[in-house]
Write an enzyme that holds these catalytic residues in place. Structure first.
Site, PDB file in Angstrom:
ATOM      1  N   LYS A  83       6.621  17.704  -6.266  1.00  0.00           N
ATOM      2  CA  LYS A  83       7.230  16.681  -6.576  1.00  0.00           C
ATOM      3  C   LYS A  83       8.702  16.390  -5.954  1.00  0.00           C
ATOM      4  O   LYS A  83       9.329  17.204  -5.640  1.00  0.00           O
ATOM      5  CB  LYS A  83       7.391  16.683  -8.245  1.00  0.00           C
ATOM      6  CG  LYS A  83       8.012  15.864  -8.949  1.00  0.00           C
ATOM      7  CD  LYS A  83       8.284  15.924 -10.503  1.00  0.00           C
ATOM      8  CE  LYS A  83       8.709  14.905 -11.375  1.00  0.00           C
ATOM      9  NZ  LYS A  83       8.792  15.069 -12.721  1.00  0.00           N
ATOM     10  N   SER A 158       6.708  11.888 -15.790  1.00  0.00           N
ATOM     11  CA  SER A 158       7.236  11.315 -14.515  1.00  0.00           C
ATOM     12  C   SER A 158       6.769  12.135 -13.371  1.00  0.00           C
ATOM     13  O   SER A 158       6.778  11.560 -12.386  1.00  0.00           O
ATOM     14  CB  SER A 158       8.651  11.618 -14.310  1.00  0.00           C
ATOM     15  OG  SER A 158       9.008  12.776 -14.189  1.00  0.00           O
ATOM     16  N   SER A 182       6.946  15.533 -18.877  1.00  0.00           N
ATOM     17  CA  SER A 182       6.666  15.305 -17.411  1.00  0.00           C
ATOM     18  C   SER A 182       5.558  15.889 -16.695  1.00  0.00           C
ATOM     19  O   SER A 182       5.184  15.306 -15.743  1.00  0.00           O
ATOM     20  CB  SER A 182       7.533  15.023 -16.784  1.00  0.00           C
ATOM     21  OG  SER A 182       8.481  13.741 -17.022  1.00  0.00           O
TER      22      SER A 182
END
Ligand code: GLN
Length: 496
Positions: A83, A158, A182
């Site tokens: 990420k 997210s 997330s």
């Protein structure tokens, strides 16, 4: 010999084992996944950046080690997607924000260092909601990521890029971060497994902070045993992170996970099965609970009475911490700086310069959070908002402490709905905030939790169930999830 076309169906454990035994070369593996990214990612858009040269270079080094007969790591030759709020030395890290455009990480996050030590291949950086604020990846300043199961739908957020990349096997493993859901929510929406470790179990050194008392890095994978392996690799105490726990798991049982659910006491919290829940989601999770009972788990109803305060508590605490953490981004050295554009800035005051830079650099959701947090922390309102939220946070934690006297784990849906359509919730931030109503409490209480697939809607969208455990009970959580997974047949995402 291994049929290379079949690699997408291999677990990370199988890949590492075959690389170690020279049945596969790390280079073939890297090329296979790079080719898959090239073919699928123009549709899915999970990656902000891909590292073909670096990945092939690292793979060659692993193959050389193997051919010299040297020992290789637990993740030998396994591609991992990262990420883009986690630092990888020498590469751009943007948090999917314009304000960090051009920022090249000067060091590796501790988790990245650990991946390298175990001979994993860093294949690319994945998309997210800007600064990890959101539940659909629509808040990325660059582009939205699509759900590989249905390209008209969001992948969740997210960590939507990481979940989507794992779902359509552009990488066997990925790292995400979970501040209020997330990792677990996008895992649920993309039909993969995701773990939010206990607060402090995985180092946050090199994670760009959103809300420091809630943030946690964690793994995403296609099966529970892979999830446990990646958690084993990244977990453990780190002197560089003062919130890292001393007793954090370094358990070898995580690398050879065994299913274990018989005799476990599993609680179903009444407050998580409300009328707001999508009917198909409720049915799938209830079916899963019955299956666990058949496997020998002992189910009971429990109550977490302060659950209804969790979303409002979170939306005071997380923005408050974010407003402090994001104060450092002034747009002077990175981002759409006025200085960089060669504008005549001599006549501007420092304050105006900051305002201009931050005004351009941050997107609307991030600005909303900064304003909310600054307001909640301002002197006249501090007690009424932030102070009150901290008290509510304690009550939520105490609810969990009380139920964990009587049950080992909790079982809930991960998200109230399956993947929604693009634009469905963007005009109403509150609707979007409610997608995390069932995941947020675990962050407020510092628990560990995971999401794993338990069914699909009539329209074919994956449904996730959530298991929550007391702090540092990851092994038990993963063993139970593994037992359930083995009892349930799951067709992976068909996109190929
Ligand atoms: N969706 C939640 C938020 O927007 C949680 C995000 C996260 O876990 N990073 O804050």
């Amino acid at each position: 010999m291994t049929d290379i076309g079949n690699l997408a169906r291999h677990s990370a454990r199988e890949i590492a084992e075959k690389v170690r035994r020279r049945e596969l070369s790390a280079l073939e593996v890297a090329r296979f996944f790079l080719e898959r990214i090239q073919r699928l990612d123009p549709r899915v858009k999970a990656f902000l950046r891909v590292f073909p040269k670096e990945a092939e270079g690292a793979a060659k080094k692993i193959d050389e080690k193997v051919s010299r007969g040297e020992p290789v790591g637990r993740l030998a030759g396994v591609p991992v997607a990262i990420k883009d709020n986690i630092l990888v030395e020498g590469t751009e890290t943007t948090c999917a924000s314009k304000i960090l455009e051009g920022f090249v990480a000067p060091y590796d996050a501790s988790v990245v260092q650990k991946l390298k030590q175990e001979d994993a291949i860093l294949i690319g950086k994945t998309n997210l909601d800007e600064f990890a604020m959101g539940s659909s990846t629509e808040n990325s300043a660059y582009f939205p990521t699509r759900n590989p199961w249905d390209l008209r739908r969001v992948p969740g957020g997210s960590s939507g890029g990481s979940a989507a990349a794992v779902a359509c096997r552009m990488a066997p493993l990925a790292l995400g971060s979970d501040t209020g859901g997330s990792i677990r929510q996008p895992a649920a929406l993309c039909g993969v497994v995701g773990l939010k470790p206990t607060y402090g179990a995985v180092s946050r050194y090199g994670l760009i902070a959103f809300a420091s008392s809630l943030d946690q890095i964690g793994p995403l994978a296609n099966d529970v045993a892979d999830l446990a392996l990646l958690f084993r690799v990244i977990g453990g105490h780190d002197p560089k992170d003062s919130t890292s726990l001393a007793g954090a798991p370094a358990d070898e049982e995580l690398t050879r996970l065994k299913p274990q659910i018989s005799g476990l006491r599993i609680g179903l919290p009444r407050e998580y099965f409300t009328t707001d829940l999508d009917r198909e989601v409720a049915q799938a999770v209830e079916r899963a609970a019955k299956n666990m009972e058949k496997l020998g788990a002992r189910l009971s109803q429990v109550s977490l009475p302060h659950t209804r305060y969790a979303v409002s508590t979170y939306y005071l605490i997380a923005p408050s911490e974010a407003s402090a953490n994001l104060a450092r981004f002034d747009g002077i050295r990175y981002g759409p700086s006025l200085l960089k554009n060669g504008k005549d800035t001599a006549s501007l005051s420092l304050e105006t310069l900051y305002e201009e830079n931050r005004g351009r650099g941050f997107g609307p959701e991030v600005k909303r959070r900064i304003m909310l947090g600054t307001y909640a922390l301002s002197s006249g309102y501090y007690q009424a908002y932030y102070g009150q939220a901290q008290k509510a946070r304690t009550l939520i934690r105490q609810d969990f402490e009380a139920v964990f006297q009587n049950v080992d784990l909790l079982l809930t849906p991960t998200a109230p709905t399956a993947a929604f359509l693009f634009g469905e919730k963007t005009s109403n931030p509150l609707q979007m905030y409610l997608s995390d109503a069932l995941t947020i409490p675990a962050n407020l209480a510092g628990l560990c939790g995971l999401s794993l697939p338990c069914g699909k809607t009539g329209a074919g969208a994956p449904i996730g169930l959530q298991l929550l455990g007391p702090p540092l009970q990851e092994l038990r959580l993963l063993q139970a999830a593994f037992a359930y997974q083995e009892s349930f047949s799951w067709e992976p995402c068909p996109l190929s």
